[in-house]
Design a protein around this motif. Structure first.
Motif, PDB file in Angstrom:
ATOM      1  N   GLY A  55      -3.177  -4.303   5.060  1.00 33.35           N
ATOM      2  CA  GLY A  55      -3.573  -5.403   4.173  1.00 33.35           C
ATOM      3  C   GLY A  55      -4.262  -4.974   2.905  1.00 33.35           C
ATOM      4  N   SER A  56      -4.789  -3.736   2.886  1.00 34.05           N
ATOM      5  CA  SER A  56      -5.529  -3.255   1.722  1.00 34.05           C
ATOM      6  C   SER A  56      -5.763  -1.760   1.871  1.00 34.05           C
ATOM      7  CB  SER A  56      -6.879  -3.981   1.610  1.00 34.05           C
ATOM      8  OG  SER A  56      -7.772  -3.307   0.760  1.00 34.05           O
ATOM      9  N   VAL A  57      -5.808  -1.059   0.764  1.00 34.76           N
ATOM     10  CA  VAL A  57      -6.173   0.362   0.796  1.00 34.76           C
ATOM     11  C   VAL A  57      -7.571   0.518   1.385  1.00 34.76           C
ATOM     12  CG1 VAL A  57      -6.589   2.422  -0.589  1.00 34.76           C
ATOM     13  CG2 VAL A  57      -4.700   0.890  -1.180  1.00 34.76           C
ATOM     14  N   ILE A  58      -8.459  -0.403   1.049  1.00 35.34           N
ATOM     15  CA  ILE A  58      -9.840  -0.322   1.524  1.00 35.34           C
ATOM     16  C   ILE A  58      -9.889  -0.506   3.037  1.00 35.34           C
ATOM     17  CG2 ILE A  58     -12.131  -1.377   1.368  1.00 35.34           C
ATOM     18  CD1 ILE A  58     -11.252  -2.227  -1.531  1.00 35.34           C
ATOM     19  N   THR A  59      -9.154  -1.477   3.545  1.00 34.04           N
ATOM     20  CA  THR A  59      -9.112  -1.698   4.993  1.00 34.04           C
ATOM     21  C   THR A  59      -8.578  -0.468   5.708  1.00 34.04           C
ATOM     22  OG1 THR A  59      -8.728  -4.064   4.629  1.00 34.04           O
ATOM     23  CG2 THR A  59      -8.214  -3.189   6.815  1.00 34.04           C
ATOM     24  N   ALA A  60      -7.494   0.100   5.190  1.00 35.11           N
ATOM     25  CA  ALA A  60      -6.909   1.297   5.801  1.00 35.11           C
ATOM     26  C   ALA A  60      -7.895   2.462   5.777  1.00 35.11           C
ATOM     27  CB  ALA A  60      -5.620   1.678   5.080  1.00 35.11           C
TER      28      ALA A  60
ATOM     29  N   GLY B 298      -1.636  -6.659  15.090  1.00 37.09           N
ATOM     30  CA  GLY B 298      -2.037  -6.359  13.728  1.00 37.09           C
ATOM     31  C   GLY B 298      -3.511  -6.610  13.497  1.00 37.09           C
ATOM     32  N   VAL B 299      -4.124  -5.753  12.681  1.00 38.39           N
ATOM     33  CA  VAL B 299      -5.476  -5.980  12.166  1.00 38.39           C
ATOM     34  C   VAL B 299      -5.330  -6.045  10.644  1.00 38.39           C
ATOM     35  CG1 VAL B 299      -7.822  -5.076  11.912  1.00 38.39           C
ATOM     36  CG2 VAL B 299      -6.577  -4.741  14.058  1.00 38.39           C
ATOM     37  N   VAL B 300      -5.687  -7.174  10.057  1.00 41.03           N
ATOM     38  CA  VAL B 300      -5.433  -7.373   8.637  1.00 41.03           C
ATOM     39  C   VAL B 300      -6.725  -7.752   7.922  1.00 41.03           C
ATOM     40  CG1 VAL B 300      -4.178  -8.727   6.923  1.00 41.03           C
ATOM     41  CG2 VAL B 300      -3.051  -8.064   9.045  1.00 41.03           C
ATOM     42  N   GLY B 301      -6.996  -7.028   6.824  1.00 38.09           N
ATOM     43  CA  GLY B 301      -8.089  -7.358   5.918  1.00 38.09           C
ATOM     44  C   GLY B 301      -7.578  -7.231   4.498  1.00 38.09           C
ATOM     45  N   CYS B 302      -7.719  -8.270   3.706  1.00 42.28           N
ATOM     46  CA  CYS B 302      -7.136  -8.294   2.358  1.00 42.28           C
ATOM     47  C   CYS B 302      -8.214  -8.545   1.304  1.00 42.28           C
ATOM     48  CB  CYS B 302      -6.080  -9.396   2.262  1.00 42.28           C
ATOM     49  SG  CYS B 302      -4.736  -9.246   3.454  1.00 42.28           S
ATOM     50  N   VAL B 303      -7.842  -8.372   0.051  1.00 41.18           N
ATOM     51  CA  VAL B 303      -8.723  -8.717  -1.059  1.00 41.18           C
ATOM     52  C   VAL B 303      -8.136  -9.918  -1.790  1.00 41.18           C
ATOM     53  CG1 VAL B 303      -9.590  -6.375  -1.338  1.00 41.18           C
ATOM     54  CG2 VAL B 303      -7.589  -7.105  -2.654  1.00 41.18           C
ATOM     55  N   ARG B 304      -8.975 -10.602  -2.517  1.00 39.08           N
ATOM     56  CA  ARG B 304      -8.523 -11.763  -3.286  1.00 39.08           C
ATOM     57  C   ARG B 304      -7.556 -11.333  -4.388  1.00 39.08           C
ATOM     58  NH1 ARG B 304     -11.207 -16.361  -2.178  1.00 39.08           N
ATOM     59  NH2 ARG B 304     -13.294 -16.275  -1.239  1.00 39.08           N
ATOM     60  N   GLY B 305      -6.728 -12.269  -4.818  1.00 36.23           N
ATOM     61  CA  GLY B 305      -5.827 -11.995  -5.919  1.00 36.23           C
ATOM     62  C   GLY B 305      -4.486 -11.441  -5.492  1.00 36.23           C
ATOM     63  N   LYS B 306      -4.263 -11.296  -4.206  1.00 36.44           N
ATOM     64  CA  LYS B 306      -3.004 -10.764  -3.692  1.00 36.44           C
ATOM     65  C   LYS B 306      -2.175 -11.895  -3.072  1.00 36.44           C
ATOM     66  CE  LYS B 306      -3.793  -6.381  -4.577  1.00 36.44           C
ATOM     67  NZ  LYS B 306      -2.920  -5.584  -5.465  1.00 36.44           N
ATOM     68  N   ASP B 307      -0.878 -11.651  -2.931  1.00 36.72           N
ATOM     69  CA  ASP B 307       0.001 -12.599  -2.257  1.00 36.72           C
ATOM     70  C   ASP B 307      -0.156 -12.400  -0.749  1.00 36.72           C
ATOM     71  OD1 ASP B 307       1.982 -14.205  -1.254  1.00 36.72           O
ATOM     72  OD2 ASP B 307       3.630 -13.289  -2.389  1.00 36.72           O
ATOM     73  N   VAL B 308      -1.244 -12.926  -0.221  1.00 29.85           N
ATOM     74  CA  VAL B 308      -1.570 -12.727   1.192  1.00 29.85           C
ATOM     75  C   VAL B 308      -0.549 -13.425   2.082  1.00 29.85           C
ATOM     76  CG1 VAL B 308      -3.298 -13.152   2.971  1.00 29.85           C
ATOM     77  CG2 VAL B 308      -4.013 -12.398   0.691  1.00 29.85           C
ATOM     78  N   HIS B 309      -0.129 -14.615   1.695  1.00 30.23           N
ATOM     79  CA  HIS B 309       0.861 -15.339   2.500  1.00 30.23           C
ATOM     80  C   HIS B 309       2.141 -14.515   2.623  1.00 30.23           C
ATOM     81  CE1 HIS B 309       3.958 -18.316   3.545  1.00 30.23           C
ATOM     82  NE2 HIS B 309       2.974 -18.987   4.124  1.00 30.23           N
ATOM     83  N   GLY B 310       2.571 -13.887   1.535  1.00 26.90           N
ATOM     84  CA  GLY B 310       3.771 -13.058   1.572  1.00 26.90           C
ATOM     85  C   GLY B 310       3.622 -11.869   2.499  1.00 26.90           C
ATOM     86  N   MET B 311       2.446 -11.256   2.515  1.00 28.42           N
ATOM     87  CA  MET B 311       2.214 -10.126   3.418  1.00 28.42           C
ATOM     88  C   MET B 311       2.216 -10.576   4.876  1.00 28.42           C
ATOM     89  SD  MET B 311      -0.578  -7.616   1.616  1.00 28.42           S
ATOM     90  CE  MET B 311      -1.745  -8.823   0.990  1.00 28.42           C
TER      91      MET B 311
ATOM     92  N   ASP C  34      -2.199   1.634   7.506  1.00 25.80           N
ATOM     93  CA  ASP C  34      -1.263   1.584   6.387  1.00 25.80           C
ATOM     94  C   ASP C  34      -1.875   0.793   5.241  1.00 25.80           C
ATOM     95  OD1 ASP C  34       1.733   2.178   5.654  1.00 25.80           O
ATOM     96  OD2 ASP C  34       1.307   0.137   4.966  1.00 25.80           O
ATOM     97  N   ALA C  35      -1.725   1.323   4.041  1.00 26.47           N
ATOM     98  CA  ALA C  35      -2.383   0.768   2.858  1.00 26.47           C
ATOM     99  C   ALA C  35      -1.575  -0.308   2.153  1.00 26.47           C
ATOM    100  CB  ALA C  35      -2.702   1.905   1.873  1.00 26.47           C
ATOM    101  N   ALA C  36      -0.533  -0.850   2.784  1.00 26.23           N
ATOM    102  CA  ALA C  36       0.271  -1.891   2.139  1.00 26.23           C
ATOM    103  C   ALA C  36      -0.629  -3.042   1.688  1.00 26.23           C
ATOM    104  CB  ALA C  36       1.338  -2.404   3.102  1.00 26.23           C
ATOM    105  N   HIS C  37      -0.451  -3.490   0.436  1.00 28.93           N
ATOM    106  CA  HIS C  37      -1.321  -4.529  -0.101  1.00 28.93           C
ATOM    107  C   HIS C  37      -0.572  -5.550  -0.952  1.00 28.93           C
ATOM    108  CE1 HIS C  37      -1.261  -1.113  -2.924  1.00 28.93           C
ATOM    109  NE2 HIS C  37      -1.291  -2.037  -3.871  1.00 28.93           N
ATOM    110  N   ASN C  38       0.755  -5.589  -0.800  1.00 32.14           N
ATOM    111  CA  ASN C  38       1.560  -6.634  -1.435  1.00 32.14           C
ATOM    112  C   ASN C  38       2.802  -6.842  -0.570  1.00 32.14           C
ATOM    113  OD1 ASN C  38       3.536  -4.595  -2.285  1.00 32.14           O
ATOM    114  ND2 ASN C  38       2.093  -4.068  -3.910  1.00 32.14           N
ATOM    115  N   PRO C  39       3.538  -7.931  -0.767  1.00 32.58           N
ATOM    116  CA  PRO C  39       4.677  -8.208   0.116  1.00 32.58           C
ATOM    117  C   PRO C  39       5.739  -7.117   0.128  1.00 32.58           C
ATOM    118  CG  PRO C  39       4.039 -10.206  -1.035  1.00 32.58           C
ATOM    119  CD  PRO C  39       3.239  -9.086  -1.644  1.00 32.58           C
TER     120      PRO C  39
END
Length: 461
Positions: A444-449, A357-370, A331-336
Motif C-alpha cells: 500500500g505504500s513504500v513507508i508501510t513496506a 493482506g496488510v494495507v497501509g496507504c497515504v492520502r492522495g492515492k487511488d486507494v480504491h483502485g489498489m 511490497d512497495a506498490a502504491h498505485n493501481p
C-alpha cells in the motif's frame, strides 16, 4: 574492551548522533509531498558548488513504477563492467542513507554527515536568496551530486523523484534517459492523463541523449517520442529495438531470455518475481548497452558479465519475502498499476491457498483502485496506518476496504505491529488444507513496506 574497540565504539556513537542531527535538519525542510515546481533553487546550489552534476555522465530514470529497481539493475550491470557507480534513488525504505549509494552500498553515516555539512553553508545562501527555501529533496539531490563528484564516480545513476521536467535531479543532462511505464499517479502535480504525465517525464530527454523507453500506452509514447524528435535524441523502444523474448518461473525468481540493442542474451536468472521485473531488466540492459555504445553493429556486450550482474540484483521491499511460516511478503506498490503488477506476480510465482493482506496507504492515492486489485487475491484484509504525516487513518481506510471486500473480510488494526501479528494469525487459521500454503502480503505504500521490513528483521528471508 580493548583500546581499538573503544575508539570504534565512540566513533560509531558519534556518527550516529551526527546522522540523527542531519536527518532532523533535513526533515525540517519542505517534505517530498510539498512542491514548488522550479529548477531555480537547485541550479543556484550546484552553481555555488562548482557544478558537480557535470563531473560525470548520468543515466537518469523516470517513469511511474519500477524506477528504483531499474536503477538498481543499471547500477549492478555498470559495476559488472568495471565502472565506479554512484546511485541516487527515492524514497528510502528504512534508512535515509539508502538514497545515496556508492560502489553498491549506502554511503556511510560519516560520509553522509560530512557531505551535508560541506554543502550546508551553500544551501543557506540559496535559502537566503529565495522566497521559498530549498526542500528536503532538493538538498538530498545536491548532496548526491556533490558526493559523486568528490568520490569520484565514472557514472551516476539518478532516479527522478517526481515528473521529470522540473524535478531537481533534472539539473543534469543525462547521456541516457530511461522512462519506465507511465501510469496515473501524482495527477495533482503532473496532469490528469498519461499523455500529459508522460510529457512531464519526457523532460529528462535532452539533446544528443539516448532515450530508452519501456512499453507505453499510446498517448504516453506519443508524448515521449515527440520530445525526443524535438531535441534530436536517439530513441530505443521496448517491443521494437529491445524486449523480453521468453521467461519462465524458476526457484527464487525467473529465467529470462532478452533481446538487447546488441543481440540476444540467454539463460539470464533474475532473482525477482513477476513480468514487470523482467521488463525492468530488459530496460536496464538496453540502457547500459546504450551507455557503453553497444548496438546492432557491435553485437551484445559480454554475456557472462550480464548474467552475473542480474543474478546479483536485489530489490528490497519489492515483493520481498521477509519471513517464512507463514510466508510474509513486503511490497512497495502504491498505485493501481503497481498493485496490479504485484498481484499478477503473486499469482504466477506463489502457490498460496490463503493470502491475508496488510494495507497501509497515504492520502492522495487511488486507494480504491489498489484495493480493487487486491480483492481477488486476498482472502482477508487487515487495514493499518503507517507513520507518515500523510498516512490515511486506519478507520478511513477501513471504510474504503469494506466497500470493496465486504465487512466480513476486513479488520482494522491502527498499529502496524499488531496488524502484522493479526494477519499472521489469520493466515495460519485457515482450513487444514491451507497449512503450508498460507501467506501475508504487506503493501500500500513504500513507508508501510519499509516499516514492516524493519519490524520483521530488515532482510530477505
Amino acid at each position: 574492551m580493548n583500546w581499538r574497540a573503544g575508539i570504534l565504539s565512540r566513533m560509531s556513537s558519534s556518527s550516529t548522533g551526527d546522522l540523527a542531527r542531519v536527518e532532523k535538519e533535513l526533515l525540517a525542510r519542505w517534505p517530498e509531498s510539498r512542491l514548488e515546481p522550479s529548477l531555480t533553487r537547485i541550479h543556484a546550489l550546484v552553481d555555488l558548488l562548482g557544478s558537480p552534476h557535470r563531473a560525470m555522465p548520468v543515466v537518469q530514470v523516470a517513469g511511474t513504477n519500477g524506477k528504483t529497481t531499474t536503477a538498481r539493475m543499471v547500477d549492478e550491470l555498470l559495476r559488472g563492467f568495471g565502472l565506479r557507480v554512484g546511485r541516487f534513488t527515492s524514497p528510502h525504505l528504512e534508512s535515509i542513507r539508502e538514497r545515496i549509494v556508492l560502489d553498491g552500498e549506502p554511503v556511510s553515516a560519516e560520509r553522509f554527515v560530512e557531505t551535508y555539512d560541506d554543502i550546508a553553508p551553500y544551501v543557506q545562501m540559496v535559502d537566503a536568496g529565495s522566497d521559498v527555501p530549498m526542500s528536503f529533496f532538493e538538498v538530498m539531490v545536491g548532496m548526491a551530486y556533490a558526493l559523486f563528484a568528490d568520490a569520484p564516480v565514472d557514472v551516476a545513476v539518478i532516479e527522478v523523484g517526481m515528473g521529470g521536467t522540473w524535478d531537481a535531479t533534472n539539473v543534469a543532462d543525462a547521456r541516457v534517459a530511461v522512462v519506465t511505464p507511465v501510469a496515473l499517479d501524482h495527477a495533482e502535480y503532473l496532469g490528469p492523463d498519461v499523455g500529459t504525465i508522460a510529457g512531464e517525464k519526457a523532460g529528462i530527454i535532452k539533446a544528443d541523449s539516448i532515450a530508452v523507453l519501456a512499453h507505453q500506452e499510446p498517448a504516453a509514447l506519443d508524448s515521449l517520442v515527440r520530445r525526443a524528435v524535438e531535441v534530436e535524441a536517439v530513441v530505443a523502444r521496448e517491443g521494437t529495438e529491445f524486449g523480453v523474448l521468453e521467461r519462465r518461473v524458476a526457484v527464487g525468481g525467473q529465467q529470462v531470455r532478452l533481446q538487447g540493442l546488441g543481440g540476444e542474451y540467454e539463460e539470464i536468472f533474475l532473482p525477482l518475481f513477476g513480468a514487470h521485473q523482467a521488463q525492468n531488466a530488459v530496460l536496464a540492459l538496453a540502457a547500459v548497452e546504450a551507455f557503453l555504445g553497444a548496438g546492432a553493429a557491435t553485437g551484445p556486450i559480454e554475456q557472462e558479465t550480464v548474467r552475473a550482474a542480474f543474478a546479483a540484483v536485489r530489490s528490497p521491499g519489492r515483493l520481498e519475502r521477509v519471513r517464512t511460516s507463514p510466508t510474509v511478503l513486503v511490497d512497495a506498490a502504491h498505485n493501481p498499476a503497481g498493485m496490479t503488477a504485484t498481484v499478477e506476480a503473486i499469482r504466477e510465482s506463489f502457490d498460496f491457498t490463503r493470502l491475508v493482506g496488510v494495507v497501509g496507504c497515504v492520502r492522495g492515492k487511488d486507494v480504491h483502485g489498489m484495493l480493487a486489485a487486491l480483492e481477488d487475491v486476498c482472502a482477508e484484509l487487515v487495514v493499518t496506518q503507517n507513520s507518515s504525516p500523510r498516512a490515511m487513518p486506519a478507520d478511513e481506510l477501513g471504510a474504503l476496504a469494506v466497500d470493496v471486500f465486504g465487512a466480513d473480510r476486513v479488520s482494522v488494526s491502527p498499529r502496524l505491529p499488531e496488524a502484522l501479528s493479526e494477519a499472521m494469525e489469520l493466515a495460519e487459521a485457515g482450513p487444514d488444507d491451507a497449512l503450508g500454503g498460507s501467506g501475508v502480503l504487506v503493501t500500500g505504500s513504500v513507508i508501510t513496506a519499509g516499516e514492516a521490513r524493519t519490524l520483521l528483521g530488515g532482510r530477505s528471508a
